[in-house]
Design a protein around this motif. Structure first.
Motif, mmCIF file in Angstrom:
data_model
loop_
_atom_site.group_PDB
_atom_site.id
_atom_site.type_symbol
_atom_site.label_atom_id
_atom_site.label_comp_id
_atom_site.label_asym_id
_atom_site.label_seq_id
_atom_site.Cartn_x
_atom_site.Cartn_y
_atom_site.Cartn_z
ATOM 1 N N SER A 127 0.825 -1.201 0.000
ATOM 2 C CA SER A 127 0.000 0.000 0.000
ATOM 3 C C SER A 127 0.863 1.256 0.000
ATOM 4 O O SER A 127 2.085 1.216 -0.187
ATOM 5 N N THR A 185 -2.382 6.828 0.776
ATOM 6 C CA THR A 185 -3.391 7.560 0.013
ATOM 7 C C THR A 185 -4.735 7.315 0.687
ATOM 8 O O THR A 185 -4.841 6.443 1.561
ATOM 9 N N ASN A 211 -7.333 5.681 -0.282
ATOM 10 C CA ASN A 211 -7.695 4.272 -0.378
ATOM 11 C C ASN A 211 -6.720 3.400 0.401
ATOM 12 O O ASN A 211 -7.118 2.437 1.057
ATOM 13 N N LYS A 228 -3.744 -1.248 -8.760
ATOM 14 C CA LYS A 228 -4.113 -0.227 -7.772
ATOM 15 C C LYS A 228 -3.808 -0.736 -6.370
ATOM 16 O O LYS A 228 -3.942 -1.919 -6.079
ATOM 17 N N GLY A 232 -11.598 12.304 -6.039
ATOM 18 C CA GLY A 232 -10.332 12.128 -6.736
ATOM 19 C C GLY A 232 -10.245 12.963 -8.004
ATOM 20 O O GLY A 232 -9.207 13.565 -8.303
ATOM 21 N N TRP A 269 -11.134 9.989 2.864
ATOM 22 C CA TRP A 269 -11.376 10.801 1.669
ATOM 23 C C TRP A 269 -11.813 12.210 2.039
ATOM 24 O O TRP A 269 -11.399 13.189 1.396
ATOM 25 N N ASN A 298 -8.746 14.029 3.144
ATOM 26 C CA ASN A 298 -7.902 14.364 2.000
ATOM 27 C C ASN A 298 -8.461 15.549 1.218
ATOM 28 O O ASN A 298 -7.709 16.399 0.728
ATOM 29 N N TYR A 307 -5.899 18.013 -0.732
ATOM 30 C CA TYR A 307 -6.426 18.672 -1.927
ATOM 31 C C TYR A 307 -6.693 20.160 -1.709
ATOM 32 O O TYR A 307 -6.840 20.915 -2.678
ATOM 33 N N ARG A 347 6.359 6.298 3.171
ATOM 34 C CA ARG A 347 6.663 6.522 1.764
ATOM 35 C C ARG A 347 8.087 6.089 1.394
ATOM 36 O O ARG A 347 8.507 6.184 0.267
#
Length: 237
Positions: A25, A28, A30, A70, A131, A189, A192, A197, A233
């Protein structure tokens, strides 16, 4: 000890602890659904970073696990019947982990399906629409002179926030008083959207106080705070 060498993905991401659930993973919206769920349940797991910067998700090893390239994806060495189970799609993984552990899924049959319906709402609506808004507001699409695509997704995002706002009135969480996989699916989400965003002003996020209230409760959970940073990361030592 489980032998995960039969899975080609293990050639690129060897398991140091093959008895643990393997998570492939990145942090993110998701990706963190699954790491948050794993932190909440306390299941032993080993995270592997799938770097988009080096297109790890397009490698044959990763695509042997998820042909749709994905994240996230998992291998559970102790799947149904004790056999290893490989699984992709974050919504499916949440449902699987809830059923495996008996946690964060309502026991009442009607409420169980309500939780699943809100997971599907996120998978089919919130994820794709938020997204796309991110692409046109923050990423390459922001440089397009024609703002109609951005405005289309901003309007749809605002509509979806309105659905959440109305539903959360008088509720602690998406399925009443109990925290569930529906919240784990949706609120990364939302976080984010207004964080990474930076689209809160564009969609009028201040008009949705119930969504803000539940988002605040969500990110205040210690397991959520941990899961939001997993996997790192950079490859783990």
């Amino acid at each position: 000890m489980s032998d995960l060498s039969v899975f080609p993905i293990s050639r690129k991401w060897p398991a140091a602890h093959s008895e643990r659930l393997q998570l492939y993973s990145l942090p993110t919206p998701n990706g963190v659904k699954v790491s948050i769920m794993l932190e909440e349940t306390g299941l032993p797991y080993e995270p592997h970073t799938v770097s988009f910067e080096t297109n790890d998700q397009m490698t044959p090893e990763f695509m042997s696990l998820n042909p749709n390239n994905k994240i996230p994806a998992i291998i559970d060495p102790d799947g149904p019947g004790g056999a290893p189970l490989a699984l992709f799609e974050s919504g499916a993984i949440l449902i699987y982990l809830a059923e495996k552990t008996g946690r964060f899924m309502p026991q009442d049959a009607a409420e169980r399906y309500q939780a699943i319906q809100w997971v599907m709402f996120q998978v089919g609506g919130i994820g794709p629409m938020f997204g796309q808004l991110g692409f046109f507001h923050k990423f390459a699409g922001k440089d397009y002179d024609d703002k109609r695509p951005r405005d289309r997704y901003a309007a749809e995002t605002k509509r979806l926030l309105g659905v959440l706002e109305g539903h959360l009135a008088g509720r602690d969480w998406m399925v009443g008083k109990d925290y569930s996989i529906a919240d784990i699916a949706i609120f990364p989400w939302v976080r984010n959207l207004v964080g990474f965003y930076a689209a809160g002003e564009l969609v009028g996020f201040s008009e949705f106080p119930n969504v803000q209230r539940v988002l605040d409760a969500f990110v205040a959970r210690p397991a959520v705070a941990r899961g939001l940073e997993i996997p790192s990361r950079t490859p783990a030592a």
